[in-house]
Structure formats: C-alpha cells, structure tokens
Write a protein that holds these residues in place. Structure first.
Motif, PDB file in Angstrom:
ATOM      1  N   GLY A  12       0.795  -1.233   0.000  1.00 10.55           N
ATOM      2  CA  GLY A  12       0.000   0.000   0.000  1.00 10.55           C
ATOM      3  C   GLY A  12       0.823   1.277   0.000  1.00 10.55           C
ATOM      4  O   GLY A  12       0.270   2.371   0.001  1.00 10.55           O
ATOM      5  N   LEU A  13       2.142   1.145   0.021  1.00  5.72           N
ATOM      6  CA  LEU A  13       3.000   2.344   0.019  1.00  5.72           C
ATOM      7  C   LEU A  13       3.508   2.629  -1.396  1.00  5.72           C
ATOM      8  O   LEU A  13       3.628   1.721  -2.213  1.00  5.72           O
ATOM      9  N   ARG A  14       3.823   3.897  -1.650  1.00  3.49           N
ATOM     10  CA  ARG A  14       4.344   4.295  -2.967  1.00  3.49           C
ATOM     11  C   ARG A  14       5.739   4.909  -2.811  1.00  3.49           C
ATOM     12  O   ARG A  14       5.964   5.701  -1.892  1.00  3.49           O
ATOM     13  N   GLY A  70       3.347  14.828  -3.386  1.00  3.18           N
ATOM     14  CA  GLY A  70       2.235  14.191  -2.681  1.00  3.18           C
ATOM     15  C   GLY A  70       1.909  12.814  -3.237  1.00  3.18           C
ATOM     16  O   GLY A  70       0.925  12.199  -2.845  1.00  3.18           O
ATOM     17  N   ARG A  71       2.732  12.322  -4.151  1.00  6.88           N
ATOM     18  CA  ARG A  71       2.441  11.033  -4.797  1.00  6.88           C
ATOM     19  C   ARG A  71       3.206   9.865  -4.188  1.00  6.88           C
ATOM     20  O   ARG A  71       3.023   8.729  -4.581  1.00  6.88           O
ATOM     21  N   PHE A  72       4.089  10.160  -3.222  1.00  6.48           N
ATOM     22  CA  PHE A  72       4.925   9.085  -2.667  1.00  6.48           C
ATOM     23  C   PHE A  72       4.920   9.111  -1.137  1.00  6.48           C
ATOM     24  O   PHE A  72       4.694  10.153  -0.528  1.00  6.48           O
ATOM     25  N   ASP A  73       5.200   7.945  -0.565  1.00  5.22           N
ATOM     26  CA  ASP A  73       5.337   7.853   0.894  1.00  5.22           C
ATOM     27  C   ASP A  73       6.799   7.986   1.310  1.00  5.22           C
ATOM     28  O   ASP A  73       7.086   8.255   2.478  1.00  5.22           O
ATOM     29  N   ALA A  74       7.694   7.778   0.368  1.00  2.64           N
ATOM     30  CA  ALA A  74       9.127   7.983   0.623  1.00  2.64           C
ATOM     31  C   ALA A  74       9.842   8.084  -0.721  1.00  2.64           C
ATOM     32  O   ALA A  74       9.351   7.583  -1.735  1.00  2.64           O
ATOM     33  N   VAL A  75      10.996   8.743  -0.694  1.00  2.00           N
ATOM     34  CA  VAL A  75      11.820   8.860  -1.899  1.00  2.00           C
ATOM     35  C   VAL A  75      13.207   8.302  -1.568  1.00  2.00           C
ATOM     36  O   VAL A  75      13.794   8.634  -0.534  1.00  2.00           O
ATOM     37  N   VAL A  76      13.697   7.442  -2.440  1.00  2.00           N
ATOM     38  CA  VAL A  76      15.012   6.821  -2.245  1.00  2.00           C
ATOM     39  C   VAL A  76      15.992   7.440  -3.243  1.00  2.00           C
ATOM     40  O   VAL A  76      15.712   7.474  -4.445  1.00  2.00           O
ATOM     41  N   CYS A  77      17.118   7.924  -2.746  1.00  2.00           N
ATOM     42  CA  CYS A  77      18.119   8.548  -3.612  1.00  2.00           C
ATOM     43  C   CYS A  77      19.328   7.637  -3.759  1.00  2.00           C
ATOM     44  O   CYS A  77      19.927   7.226  -2.756  1.00  2.00           O
ATOM     45  N   ASN A 108       8.825  17.266   4.459  1.00  2.00           N
ATOM     46  CA  ASN A 108       8.263  16.517   5.587  1.00  2.00           C
ATOM     47  C   ASN A 108       7.987  15.059   5.197  1.00  2.00           C
ATOM     48  O   ASN A 108       6.994  14.475   5.612  1.00  2.00           O
ATOM     49  N   LEU A 109       8.846  14.515   4.395  1.00  2.00           N
ATOM     50  CA  LEU A 109       8.704  13.143   3.903  1.00  2.00           C
ATOM     51  C   LEU A 109      10.072  12.451   4.019  1.00  2.00           C
ATOM     52  O   LEU A 109      11.096  13.110   3.867  1.00  2.00           O
ATOM     53  N   PRO A 110      10.097  11.144   4.249  1.00  2.00           N
ATOM     54  CA  PRO A 110      11.394  10.476   4.251  1.00  2.00           C
ATOM     55  C   PRO A 110      12.044  10.537   2.863  1.00  2.00           C
ATOM     56  O   PRO A 110      11.457  10.089   1.878  1.00  2.00           O
ATOM     57  N   VAL A 111      13.209  11.127   2.798  1.00  2.00           N
ATOM     58  CA  VAL A 111      14.008  11.152   1.562  1.00  2.00           C
ATOM     59  C   VAL A 111      15.337  10.507   1.957  1.00  2.00           C
ATOM     60  O   VAL A 111      16.095  11.058   2.754  1.00  2.00           O
ATOM     61  N   ILE A 112      15.581   9.327   1.431  1.00  2.00           N
ATOM     62  CA  ILE A 112      16.621   8.467   1.984  1.00  2.00           C
ATOM     63  C   ILE A 112      17.930   8.559   1.202  1.00  2.00           C
ATOM     64  O   ILE A 112      17.947   8.521  -0.026  1.00  2.00           O
ATOM     65  N   PHE A 113      19.014   8.620   1.945  1.00  2.00           N
ATOM     66  CA  PHE A 113      20.358   8.786   1.378  1.00  2.00           C
ATOM     67  C   PHE A 113      20.965   7.427   1.036  1.00  2.00           C
ATOM     68  O   PHE A 113      21.466   6.715   1.902  1.00  2.00           O
ATOM     69  N   ALA A 140      16.372   1.171   0.622  1.00  2.00           N
ATOM     70  CA  ALA A 140      14.963   0.799   0.423  1.00  2.00           C
ATOM     71  C   ALA A 140      14.338   0.328   1.735  1.00  2.00           C
ATOM     72  O   ALA A 140      13.197   0.674   2.056  1.00  2.00           O
ATOM     73  N   ARG A 141      15.084  -0.467   2.502  1.00  2.00           N
ATOM     74  CA  ARG A 141      14.570  -0.920   3.811  1.00  2.00           C
ATOM     75  C   ARG A 141      14.319   0.289   4.715  1.00  2.00           C
ATOM     76  O   ARG A 141      13.303   0.366   5.408  1.00  2.00           O
ATOM     77  N   THR A 142      15.239   1.229   4.693  1.00  2.00           N
ATOM     78  CA  THR A 142      15.079   2.436   5.507  1.00  2.00           C
ATOM     79  C   THR A 142      13.843   3.219   5.064  1.00  2.00           C
ATOM     80  O   THR A 142      13.088   3.739   5.890  1.00  2.00           O
ATOM     81  N   ALA A 143      13.637   3.284   3.745  1.00  2.00           N
ATOM     82  CA  ALA A 143      12.482   4.021   3.211  1.00  2.00           C
ATOM     83  C   ALA A 143      11.171   3.388   3.681  1.00  2.00           C
ATOM     84  O   ALA A 143      10.237   4.098   4.084  1.00  2.00           O
TER      85      ALA A 143
END
Ligand code: INI
Length: 174
Positions: A12-14, A70-77, A108-113, A140-143
C-alpha cells in the motif's frame, strides 16, 4: 512507555527512486537492490517510480520535487560518487548529502540517502553487490521503515509541521 517503530511492510506504500547515471555500472546494481527489497516487501510495480538523473549533484532537486508531489510515501536517492584525482568528489558528495537532507526537511517526507561515497571503484562495487551489503537495498529498507513510522506518528495525532514549516518559522500567525 510508548514506543513507535516502522514495520518493514511496503504493502500500500508508494516509492519514488532517483538514481544517478554517473558510474552507472554501480548505480544499476543499487537500483536493482532497492527494487528487489521494495518488491519483496509488498510494493507493486505500479507503486514504484524511477527517475534517472545525470549525476549525484542533480539528485536533490528531483528528490525534492518528487517528495513535494504528494504522490509518494518515501523517496530513495541512489548514486555513486567515487574519489578521483581532484577535489570534485568533495563538492559533489557534500552537495548531494546536504541537498537530500534538505529535501526531506522541506517536504516533511522520508528522503533516503543511498548515495555511495567511496575512495575506489572496488569499494563501490563491494557496497553494490550482495543484498546484505547493497546500499540500495539498505536505503529501500530504511524508506519502508520510515514511511510506516511517519504514518504511525501521523495517526497518533498532534500537529504536523506543514510542507513549508521552515519558511513559515517566525512568521506571525493571523
Ligand atoms: N557524479 C556522480 O554521481 N559521481 C561521481 O563520482 C561524479 N564525479 O566524480 O565527477 C559525478 N559527477 C557529475 C556530477 O554529479 C554532475 O552531474 C555534474 O557536475 C553536472 O552538474
């Protein structure tokens, strides 16, 4: 005592993924590691969007845009900065890490390094290999964990800082 923790369930997460094309022989492995973790944790194909950028320096701008959409629950970089003969390395790695952190604060969203910064190609490949050592998989696990944690904290209630909390700090309330 109440303890809050995010689960490793991506159902259910994006997720948005920003990946640098520079040192692509490394970053494709990071991307594969990240997608593998997200998929195995329950994220559907439609729930993952990948954007490719030229290099690590360009990651923060796109990460912020995705995070604010607003389209994602987290962003992975994901990226790979490998030290060369010049000080270029320092500038790129510093800007990537600072910008990625800022993208998280501003959205205000998880943006992961998940950007590797290594001295050698061998070190980069070592951290882009097997799942347990793959920096993309770790990111990805962190996200997933952070996306679930943020949802939990939101569900608990209380005032959430707005998207422009930093800008609004110090402004008079009307
Ligand atoms: N980009 C990387 O992602 N990794 C590197 O190691 C790297 N080096 O060494 O130069 C790199 N440079 C490109 C940079 O990210 C930008 O794309 C470029 O400077 C244009 O802004």
């Amino acid at each position: 005592m109440k303890t809050f923790e995010g689960q490793l369930d991506a159902g259910g997460l994006r997720f948005g993924i920003v990946v640098g094309k520079y040192n692509e022989f490394v970053t494709t492995r990071l991307l594969a590691g990240a997608v593998d973790v997200l998929t195995k944790a329950g994220a559907g194909d439609q729930a993952i969007e990948v954007v490719r950028v030229p290099g690590a320096f360009e990651i923060p701008l796109v990460a912020r845009r995705m995070a604010q959409s607003g389209r994602f629950d987290a962003v992975v970089c994901l990226g790979a900065v490998i030290r060369g003969e010049t000080s270029h390395f320092e500038y790129i790695s510093a800007e990537a890490s600072r910008g990625i952190a800022q993208a998280a604060w501003e959205s205000n969203l998880p943006v992961i390094f998940g950007v590797l910064t290594t001295d050698t190609v061998e070190q980069a490949l070592e951290r882009a290999g097997a799942p347990e050592r793959n920096k993309g998989a770790e990111a990805a696990r962190t996200a997933i964990e952070m996306a679930n944690l943020m949802k939990r904290l939101q569900a608990r209630g209380g005032k959430q800082p707005g998207r422009n909390a930093r800008r609004d700090r110090g402004r008079k309330k009307r």
